[in-house]
Write a protein that holds these residues in place. Structure first.
Motif, mmCIF file in Angstrom:
data_model
loop_
_atom_site.group_PDB
_atom_site.id
_atom_site.type_symbol
_atom_site.label_atom_id
_atom_site.label_comp_id
_atom_site.label_asym_id
_atom_site.label_seq_id
_atom_site.Cartn_x
_atom_site.Cartn_y
_atom_site.Cartn_z
ATOM 1 N N VAL A 153 -9.867 1.635 5.385
ATOM 2 C CA VAL A 153 -11.119 2.038 4.751
ATOM 3 C C VAL A 153 -12.191 2.398 5.778
ATOM 4 O O VAL A 153 -12.899 3.392 5.632
ATOM 5 C CB VAL A 153 -11.631 0.928 3.808
ATOM 6 N N ARG A 154 -12.324 1.644 6.822
ATOM 7 C CA ARG A 154 -13.395 1.778 7.810
ATOM 8 C C ARG A 154 -13.414 3.164 8.450
ATOM 9 O O ARG A 154 -12.455 3.588 9.090
ATOM 10 C CB ARG A 154 -13.187 0.712 8.886
ATOM 11 N N PRO A 155 -14.538 3.899 8.353
ATOM 12 C CA PRO A 155 -14.613 5.217 9.012
ATOM 13 C C PRO A 155 -14.907 5.058 10.492
ATOM 14 O O PRO A 155 -15.699 4.206 10.896
ATOM 15 C CB PRO A 155 -15.774 5.894 8.290
ATOM 16 N N TYR A 171 3.911 -0.096 2.552
ATOM 17 C CA TYR A 171 3.787 0.364 3.928
ATOM 18 C C TYR A 171 4.594 1.615 4.271
ATOM 19 O O TYR A 171 4.128 2.448 5.059
ATOM 20 C CB TYR A 171 4.164 -0.772 4.876
ATOM 21 N N LEU A 172 5.801 1.769 3.723
ATOM 22 C CA LEU A 172 6.615 2.943 4.061
ATOM 23 C C LEU A 172 6.354 4.102 3.105
ATOM 24 O O LEU A 172 6.131 5.238 3.534
ATOM 25 C CB LEU A 172 8.093 2.575 4.097
ATOM 26 N N LYS A 173 6.369 3.836 1.820
ATOM 27 C CA LYS A 173 5.993 4.866 0.855
ATOM 28 C C LYS A 173 4.493 5.135 0.925
ATOM 29 O O LYS A 173 4.026 6.207 0.530
ATOM 30 C CB LYS A 173 6.410 4.451 -0.551
ATOM 31 N N GLY A 174 3.765 4.159 1.433
ATOM 32 C CA GLY A 174 2.334 4.332 1.676
ATOM 33 C C GLY A 174 1.472 4.300 0.450
ATOM 34 O O GLY A 174 0.398 4.914 0.421
ATOM 35 N N ASN A 175 1.889 3.563 -0.576
ATOM 36 C CA ASN A 175 1.118 3.484 -1.809
ATOM 37 C C ASN A 175 0.053 2.393 -1.696
ATOM 38 O O ASN A 175 0.204 1.276 -2.202
ATOM 39 C CB ASN A 175 2.060 3.203 -2.983
ATOM 40 N N ASP A 198 -9.298 2.171 -2.928
ATOM 41 C CA ASP A 198 -10.540 1.511 -2.530
ATOM 42 C C ASP A 198 -11.580 2.608 -2.367
ATOM 43 O O ASP A 198 -11.731 3.200 -1.303
ATOM 44 C CB ASP A 198 -10.348 0.739 -1.227
ATOM 45 N N GLY A 199 -12.334 2.914 -3.444
ATOM 46 C CA GLY A 199 -13.211 4.072 -3.443
ATOM 47 C C GLY A 199 -12.391 5.324 -3.278
ATOM 48 O O GLY A 199 -11.431 5.563 -4.013
ATOM 49 N N SER A 200 -12.746 6.132 -2.288
ATOM 50 C CA SER A 200 -11.989 7.368 -2.029
ATOM 51 C C SER A 200 -10.742 7.109 -1.210
ATOM 52 O O SER A 200 -9.900 7.996 -1.046
ATOM 53 C CB SER A 200 -12.883 8.381 -1.285
ATOM 54 N N ARG A 201 -10.600 5.900 -0.679
ATOM 55 C CA ARG A 201 -9.465 5.571 0.175
ATOM 56 C C ARG A 201 -8.260 5.106 -0.643
ATOM 57 O O ARG A 201 -8.389 4.577 -1.736
ATOM 58 C CB ARG A 201 -9.831 4.461 1.149
ATOM 59 N N GLY A 202 -7.094 5.264 -0.025
ATOM 60 C CA GLY A 202 -5.861 4.786 -0.628
ATOM 61 C C GLY A 202 -5.329 5.719 -1.695
ATOM 62 O O GLY A 202 -5.688 6.894 -1.777
ATOM 63 N N GLY A 203 -4.417 5.192 -2.502
ATOM 64 C CA GLY A 203 -3.775 5.960 -3.549
ATOM 65 C C GLY A 203 -2.322 6.229 -3.238
ATOM 66 O O GLY A 203 -1.847 5.956 -2.123
ATOM 67 N N PRO A 204 -1.561 6.752 -4.187
ATOM 68 C CA PRO A 204 -0.129 6.979 -4.019
ATOM 69 C C PRO A 204 0.189 7.856 -2.815
ATOM 70 O O PRO A 204 -0.368 8.942 -2.660
ATOM 71 C CB PRO A 204 0.280 7.666 -5.332
ATOM 72 N N GLY A 205 1.052 7.345 -1.933
ATOM 73 C CA GLY A 205 1.537 8.095 -0.786
ATOM 74 C C GLY A 205 0.526 8.323 0.314
ATOM 75 O O GLY A 205 0.814 9.046 1.276
ATOM 76 N N SER A 206 -0.627 7.706 0.222
ATOM 77 C CA SER A 206 -1.692 7.987 1.185
ATOM 78 C C SER A 206 -1.332 7.577 2.608
ATOM 79 O O SER A 206 -1.799 8.192 3.569
ATOM 80 C CB SER A 206 -2.989 7.292 0.756
ATOM 81 N N ALA A 207 -0.521 6.539 2.765
ATOM 82 C CA ALA A 207 -0.152 6.072 4.108
ATOM 83 C C ALA A 207 1.288 6.386 4.470
ATOM 84 O O ALA A 207 1.819 5.837 5.436
ATOM 85 C CB ALA A 207 -0.394 4.565 4.220
ATOM 86 N N ALA A 208 1.925 7.273 3.716
ATOM 87 C CA ALA A 208 3.321 7.620 4.002
ATOM 88 C C ALA A 208 3.444 8.225 5.389
ATOM 89 O O ALA A 208 2.621 9.044 5.801
ATOM 90 C CB ALA A 208 3.848 8.590 2.955
#
Length: 441
Positions: free
Chosen positions: A102-104, A175-179, A183-193
Motif C-alpha cells: 500500500v505504501r507509496p 502470493y503467487l496468483k497475487g490475489n 485496500d483502497g485502490s491497492r490490491g485486487g485479483p492478480g495484482s501481485a502476480a
C-alpha cells in the motif's frame, strides 16, 4: 529466524516442453559456479519492518550492489491466521499491508526512479521487488512464511489433510496468483502476480518449543513432511498452468534434538529445493555467560560444521544445504573474569540500537574501528568477537565470512544465506566478502 530483532535460544517433470519448464534456471553469473558446474545460492532475507526505523528500502539492494550478488531474496515474513490460512492486512503485530503493497514511495526511494501514484494496484515493498527483478532478471523472490514470532498457528494449519490443502491453496492464491485484499485502490485479483517465485517455510519449530505462544505437537514431524509434500504438489500443479517451476525451501535448526523432533530429513529433502541452515544464535545474550553465537567449529558446542554434519548424517544431500550467516551480533555487558571476555559471567544483554543484546554489523564495524574495542579471533574455531573490558559482541566480519565461504565450496554445499540484508553496510561489505569467497577469490 526472527519476526522482530529479539534474540531467542534455538538449542538451539510428459513432454520436452514441460521438462524445460520445470528445469532449474541457469545462473546468470558463470563466475558463481564451482568446478562441478553447480551454481551456488546467495539467499538474503529482506525484512518487511526494516523500511521503518532502519529506513532500509528495496532500492538499497540496488545502490549497495547487493542485488547483483544475490540469487534469492526471502521476504520476511508472511503470517498464518488462527484458521490456518495465509493472510495479510493492517493488523498491528500480525500483518502489515501498508509496508507490503500500500505504501507509496517517492521517486528518490524507487528502484526505477519513478514515484508511485494512488492508481497503481501495488506499491510498497512488493512493487519495488517487482522493479528490482526487472533490473536483475536472475533474481528470485520467495515469500517466507512464519519466523520466530509468526509460527504460532503452523501446527494447526498442518494438522490434517484438509487443513494442509486449504493452507497451501491460500498461500498460492495470495502470493503467487497475487490475489491481494483490496485496500483502497491497492490490491485486487492478480495484482501481485509474478512478484514471488516460490515459498520459504520458516516454521520454528515443528515438534518442539519455539516462541511462547507457538503451538507444537509430537505429530508435527510427520505433518511437516505432509505439508512440504502438499506445497510441492500444489506448486507443481500451478506451475504447469504457468509453464514454470516454483521453488520451495525451508529454514531448519541446528540442535539435533530439534531436527529429530520435527524433521523426516530424507523425505522432506525430496520435495524441497534447498534448506537454509541455522548458522547463528548458538548462544544468545539472554544467557548468563558470554559465548560464541556462530562459530564454524566448536568442540563440545553448537557450530556451523556440527549443523552441516547433523543434516548430512540424517540423509540431506550436501548440495541442498545452504549455510546461514549472521549479519548481526549478540552482545553482553557487565562481563567479568578478565581475559578476552569469552566464556565469562555477564550481568545482561548489552545496550544496542534496536534491541538490547542485538546489534547490526554496520554498527559493530564502527565499534571495531573506534579504538575502544579490541577484535579477538579464534582462528581454529572460525569466529570473532569484540571486547572493551566490560561489553562483548560475538559477530561475523568479512574475514570470518570468507572462511565460511571457503568451507561451503570445499564441502560441496549449496550456498549461503544471510539474516538480514538491512544489517550490512551501505556498500554491502559482508555480501561482497561472501560473494568473493564463493567465487574462490
Amino acid at each position: 529466524m526472527r519476526r522482530s530483532m529479539l534474540g531467542r535460544l534455538a538449542v538451539a517433470a510428459c513432454s520436452l516442453s514441460l521438462l524445460a519448464a520445470f528445469a532449474p534456471a541457469a545462473s546468470a553469473d558463470a563466475d558463481a559456479r564451482t568446478g562441478h558446474g553447480r551454481s551456488l545460492k546467495r539467499v538474503g532475507y529482506f525484512t518487511q519492518w526494516g523500511v521503518y526505523g532502519r529506513d532500509f528500502q528495496v532500492q538499497d539492494l540496488d545502490t549497495s550492489g547487493t542485488a547483483a550478488k544475490l540469487t534469492h531474496i526471502n521476504y520476511a515474513f508472511g503470517n498464518v491466521s488462527p484458521d490456518g490460512k495465509c493472510f495479510t492486512g493492517n493488523v498491528p503485530g500480525e500483518a502489515d499491508a501498508w509496508a507490503d503493497y500500500v505504501r507509496p514511495l517517492a521517486a528518490s526511494d524507487s528502484v526505477d526512479g519513478v514515484a508511485d501514484d494512488w492508481q497503481q494496484p501495488v506499491a510498497g515493498n512488493f512493487n519495488q521487488l517487482r522493479e528490482l527483478k526487472a533490473k536483475y532478471p536472475h533474481l528470485k523472490v520467495l515469500i517466507s512464511l512464519g519466523g520466530w514470532s509468526w509460527s504460532t498457528h503452523f501446527s494447526d494449519a498442518a494438522l490434517t489433510p484438509a487443513s494442509r490443502k486449504a493452507f497451501v491453496a491460500s498461500c498460492i492464491d495470495l502470493y503467487l496468483k497475487g490475489n491481494l485484499p483490496q485496500d483502497g485502490s491497492r490490491g485486487g485479483p492478480g495484482s501481485a502476480a509474478g512478484i514471488f517465485d516460490g515459498i520459504d517455510l520458516d516454521w520454528e519449530w515443528p515438534g518442539s518449543e519455539g516462541d511462547t505462544d507457538t503451538k507444537f505437537r509430537p505429530e508435527d514431524k510427520r505433518n511437516f513432511t505432509a505439508l512440504v509434500g502438499e506445497f510441492r504438489s500444489q506448486l507443481d500443479a500451478y506451475g504447469r498452468t504457468q509453464q514454470r517451476r516454483y521453488e520451495l525451501s525451508a529454514f531448519v535448526p541446528t540442535a539435533p534434538a530439534k531436527i529429530d523432533a520435527g524433521f523426516e530429513v530424507r523425505r522432506i529433502m525430496r520435495d524441497l529445493d534447498f534448506v537454509t541452515l541455522q548458522g547463528y544464535d548458538f548462544h544468545v545474550s539472554g544467557e548468563k555467560t558470554t559465548a560464541q553465537q556462530s562459530a564454524l567449529y566448536a568442540r563440545g558446542d553448537f557450530s556451523v560444521d556440527g549443523t552441516v554434519d547433523a543434516w548430512l548424517r540424517r540423509g540431506a544431500p550436501a548440495h541442498k544445504l545452504v549455510m546461514g550467516m549472521p549479519f548481526y551480533g549478540q552482545g553482553w555487558t557487565g562481563v567479568s573474569g578478565g581475559g578476552d571476555g569469552m566464556g565469562q559471567p555477564a550481568t545482561g544483554p548489552a545496550p544496542a540500537t534496536w534491541a538490547a543484546g542485538y546489534e547490526d554489523y554496520k554498527a559493530l564495524k564502527k565499534l571495531a574501528e573506534g579504538g575502544t574495542y579490541q577484535v579477538h579471533r579464534d582462528r581454529r574455531g572460525g569466529h570473532a568477537w569484540l571486547f572493551d573490558g566490560t561489553t562483548l559482541w560475538t559477530y561475523d566480519d568479512p574475514q570470518v565470512l570468507r572462511t565460511k565461504s571457503a568451507y561451503i565450496r570445499e564441502h560441496g554445499l549449496g550456498g549461503a544465506m544471510f539474516w538480514s540484508l538491512d544489517a550490512d553496510t551501505a556498500d554491502g561489505e559482508l555480501i561482497t566478502a561472501v560473494d568473493r569467497g564463493l567465487r574462490g577469490r
